[in-house]
Design a protein around this motif. Structure first.
Motif, PDB file in Angstrom:
ATOM      1  N   TYR A   1       0.550  -1.279  -0.018  1.00  0.00           N
ATOM      2  CA  TYR A   1      -0.363   0.434  -0.209  1.00  0.00           C
ATOM      3  C   TYR A   1       0.774   1.149  -0.229  1.00  0.00           C
ATOM      4  O   TYR A   1       0.191   2.109  -0.797  1.00  0.00           O
ATOM      5  CB  TYR A   1      -1.085   0.124   1.026  1.00  0.00           C
ATOM      6  CG  TYR A   1      -2.090   1.001   1.342  1.00  0.00           C
ATOM      7  CD1 TYR A   1      -2.919   0.766   0.615  1.00  0.00           C
ATOM      8  CD2 TYR A   1      -1.882   2.524   2.003  1.00  0.00           C
ATOM      9  CE1 TYR A   1      -4.339   1.733   0.319  1.00  0.00           C
ATOM     10  CE2 TYR A   1      -2.364   3.095   1.414  1.00  0.00           C
ATOM     11  CZ  TYR A   1      -3.971   2.764   1.698  1.00  0.00           C
ATOM     12  OH  TYR A   1      -4.990   3.748   1.006  1.00  0.00           O
TER      13      TYR A   1
ATOM     14  N   HIS B   1       0.401   5.434  -1.620  1.00  0.00           N
ATOM     15  CA  HIS B   1       0.121   6.272  -0.534  1.00  0.00           C
ATOM     16  C   HIS B   1       0.873   6.276   0.767  1.00  0.00           C
ATOM     17  O   HIS B   1       2.072   5.370   0.809  1.00  0.00           O
ATOM     18  CB  HIS B   1      -1.724   5.593   0.201  1.00  0.00           C
ATOM     19  CG  HIS B   1      -2.838   5.325  -1.775  1.00  0.00           C
ATOM     20  ND1 HIS B   1      -2.710   6.820  -1.692  1.00  0.00           N
ATOM     21  CD2 HIS B   1      -2.264   4.244  -1.545  1.00  0.00           C
ATOM     22  CE1 HIS B   1      -3.559   6.262  -2.937  1.00  0.00           C
ATOM     23  NE2 HIS B   1      -3.669   5.037  -3.029  1.00  0.00           N
TER      24      HIS B   1
ATOM     25  N   ASN C   1      -6.154   1.963   8.346  1.00  0.00           N
ATOM     26  CA  ASN C   1      -7.769   3.233   8.703  1.00  0.00           C
ATOM     27  C   ASN C   1      -8.245   2.531   8.092  1.00  0.00           C
ATOM     28  O   ASN C   1      -8.353   2.259   7.365  1.00  0.00           O
ATOM     29  CB  ASN C   1      -6.826   4.417   7.888  1.00  0.00           C
ATOM     30  CG  ASN C   1      -8.054   5.462   7.618  1.00  0.00           C
ATOM     31  OD1 ASN C   1      -8.690   5.307   8.157  1.00  0.00           O
ATOM     32  ND2 ASN C   1      -7.680   6.086   7.141  1.00  0.00           N
TER      33      ASN C   1
ATOM     34  N   ASN D   1     -11.137   2.952   6.948  1.00  0.00           N
ATOM     35  CA  ASN D   1     -11.442   4.194   5.786  1.00  0.00           C
ATOM     36  C   ASN D   1     -10.959   3.300   5.080  1.00  0.00           C
ATOM     37  O   ASN D   1     -12.140   2.864   3.531  1.00  0.00           O
ATOM     38  CB  ASN D   1     -11.604   5.423   6.010  1.00  0.00           C
ATOM     39  CG  ASN D   1     -12.603   5.919   6.203  1.00  0.00           C
ATOM     40  OD1 ASN D   1     -13.739   6.139   7.155  1.00  0.00           O
ATOM     41  ND2 ASN D   1     -11.845   7.231   6.922  1.00  0.00           N
ATOM     42  N   THR D   2      -9.576   3.016   4.970  1.00  0.00           N
ATOM     43  CA  THR D   2      -8.922   2.390   4.035  1.00  0.00           C
ATOM     44  C   THR D   2      -9.769   0.885   3.314  1.00  0.00           C
ATOM     45  O   THR D   2      -9.898   0.833   1.853  1.00  0.00           O
ATOM     46  CB  THR D   2      -7.572   1.964   3.952  1.00  0.00           C
ATOM     47  OG1 THR D   2      -7.164   3.564   4.607  1.00  0.00           O
ATOM     48  CG2 THR D   2      -7.302   1.647   2.820  1.00  0.00           C
ATOM     49  N   TRP D   3     -10.160   0.081   4.613  1.00  0.00           N
ATOM     50  CA  TRP D   3      -9.869  -0.986   3.750  1.00  0.00           C
ATOM     51  C   TRP D   3     -11.712  -0.870   3.642  1.00  0.00           C
ATOM     52  O   TRP D   3     -12.175  -1.615   2.639  1.00  0.00           O
ATOM     53  CB  TRP D   3     -10.703  -1.992   5.337  1.00  0.00           C
ATOM     54  CG  TRP D   3      -9.182  -2.274   5.418  1.00  0.00           C
ATOM     55  CD1 TRP D   3      -8.118  -1.823   6.751  1.00  0.00           C
ATOM     56  CD2 TRP D   3      -8.397  -3.080   4.813  1.00  0.00           C
ATOM     57  NE1 TRP D   3      -7.047  -2.198   6.862  1.00  0.00           N
ATOM     58  CE2 TRP D   3      -7.116  -3.572   5.246  1.00  0.00           C
ATOM     59  CE3 TRP D   3      -8.218  -4.073   4.147  1.00  0.00           C
ATOM     60  CZ2 TRP D   3      -5.761  -4.722   5.218  1.00  0.00           C
ATOM     61  CZ3 TRP D   3      -7.681  -5.384   3.928  1.00  0.00           C
ATOM     62  CH2 TRP D   3      -6.038  -5.138   3.978  1.00  0.00           C
ATOM     63  N   THR D   4     -12.901   0.184   3.483  1.00  0.00           N
ATOM     64  CA  THR D   4     -14.637   0.286   3.393  1.00  0.00           C
ATOM     65  C   THR D   4     -13.931   0.243   2.277  1.00  0.00           C
ATOM     66  O   THR D   4     -14.720   0.069   1.063  1.00  0.00           O
ATOM     67  CB  THR D   4     -15.074   1.168   4.152  1.00  0.00           C
ATOM     68  OG1 THR D   4     -15.029   0.866   5.340  1.00  0.00           O
ATOM     69  CG2 THR D   4     -16.267   1.409   3.494  1.00  0.00           C
ATOM     70  N   HIS D   5     -13.204   0.999   1.526  1.00  0.00           N
ATOM     71  CA  HIS D   5     -12.630   2.267  -0.222  1.00  0.00           C
ATOM     72  C   HIS D   5     -12.075   0.305  -0.741  1.00  0.00           C
ATOM     73  O   HIS D   5     -12.737   0.161  -2.282  1.00  0.00           O
ATOM     74  CB  HIS D   5     -11.860   2.710   0.176  1.00  0.00           C
ATOM     75  CG  HIS D   5     -11.718   3.353  -1.243  1.00  0.00           C
ATOM     76  ND1 HIS D   5     -12.138   3.829  -2.284  1.00  0.00           N
ATOM     77  CD2 HIS D   5     -10.663   3.565  -2.078  1.00  0.00           C
ATOM     78  CE1 HIS D   5     -12.381   4.587  -3.655  1.00  0.00           C
ATOM     79  NE2 HIS D   5     -10.835   3.709  -3.490  1.00  0.00           N
ATOM     80  N   ILE D   6     -11.479  -0.476  -0.147  1.00  0.00           N
ATOM     81  CA  ILE D   6     -10.836  -1.461  -0.724  1.00  0.00           C
ATOM     82  C   ILE D   6     -12.145  -2.679  -0.706  1.00  0.00           C
ATOM     83  O   ILE D   6     -12.385  -3.185  -2.134  1.00  0.00           O
ATOM     84  CB  ILE D   6      -9.625  -1.813   0.071  1.00  0.00           C
ATOM     85  CG1 ILE D   6      -8.276  -1.505  -0.258  1.00  0.00           C
ATOM     86  CG2 ILE D   6      -9.376  -3.546  -0.376  1.00  0.00           C
ATOM     87  CD1 ILE D   6      -7.326  -1.532   0.587  1.00  0.00           C
TER      88      ILE D   6
ATOM     89  N   GLU E   1     -15.443  -2.210  -1.398  1.00  0.00           N
ATOM     90  CA  GLU E   1     -16.309  -1.193  -1.442  1.00  0.00           C
ATOM     91  C   GLU E   1     -15.567  -1.815  -3.730  1.00  0.00           C
ATOM     92  O   GLU E   1     -16.545  -2.372  -3.873  1.00  0.00           O
ATOM     93  CB  GLU E   1     -16.608   0.115  -1.594  1.00  0.00           C
ATOM     94  CG  GLU E   1     -17.587   0.018  -0.714  1.00  0.00           C
ATOM     95  CD  GLU E   1     -17.396   1.887  -0.664  1.00  0.00           C
ATOM     96  OE1 GLU E   1     -16.665   2.871  -0.863  1.00  0.00           O
ATOM     97  OE2 GLU E   1     -18.470   1.867   0.775  1.00  0.00           O
ATOM     98  N   LEU E   2     -14.709  -1.326  -3.542  1.00  0.00           N
ATOM     99  CA  LEU E   2     -13.716  -1.716  -4.695  1.00  0.00           C
ATOM    100  C   LEU E   2     -14.045  -2.696  -5.465  1.00  0.00           C
ATOM    101  O   LEU E   2     -14.328  -3.336  -6.609  1.00  0.00           O
ATOM    102  CB  LEU E   2     -12.433  -0.904  -5.171  1.00  0.00           C
ATOM    103  CG  LEU E   2     -12.405   0.835  -4.967  1.00  0.00           C
ATOM    104  CD1 LEU E   2     -10.651   0.909  -4.962  1.00  0.00           C
ATOM    105  CD2 LEU E   2     -12.510   1.234  -5.841  1.00  0.00           C
ATOM    106  N   THR E   3     -13.371  -3.286  -4.538  1.00  0.00           N
ATOM    107  CA  THR E   3     -13.318  -4.866  -4.719  1.00  0.00           C
ATOM    108  C   THR E   3     -14.662  -5.415  -5.482  1.00  0.00           C
ATOM    109  O   THR E   3     -15.452  -7.222  -5.555  1.00  0.00           O
ATOM    110  CB  THR E   3     -12.398  -6.190  -4.100  1.00  0.00           C
ATOM    111  OG1 THR E   3     -13.267  -6.256  -2.496  1.00  0.00           O
ATOM    112  CG2 THR E   3     -11.004  -5.366  -4.254  1.00  0.00           C
TER     113      THR E   3
END
Length: 50
Positions: A24, A28, A35, A37-42, A44-46
């Motif tokens: 990562y 970044h 964080n 929020n990082t995992w939530t974003h990951i 969501e992307l996958t």
């Protein structure tokens, strides 16, 4: 025997976290991996949360 298994599992966890930080950290901040929020974003992307 039990102590050896615990040591191996702890080392595996540490190496896993270091690998996540290195991967990562290429684009970044390496500490951004901790964080939520990082995992939530990951996820969501996958599409893993669906």
């Amino acid at each position: 025997m039990f102590v050896t298994i615990v040591i191996i599992l702890v080392l595996a966890l540490i190496l896993f976290l270091v690998g996540l930080m290195m991967g990562y950290g290429v684009l970044h901040s390496p500490f951004g991996i901790f964080n939520p929020n990082t995992w939530t974003h990951i996820f969501e992307l996958t599409g893993s949360l669906n």
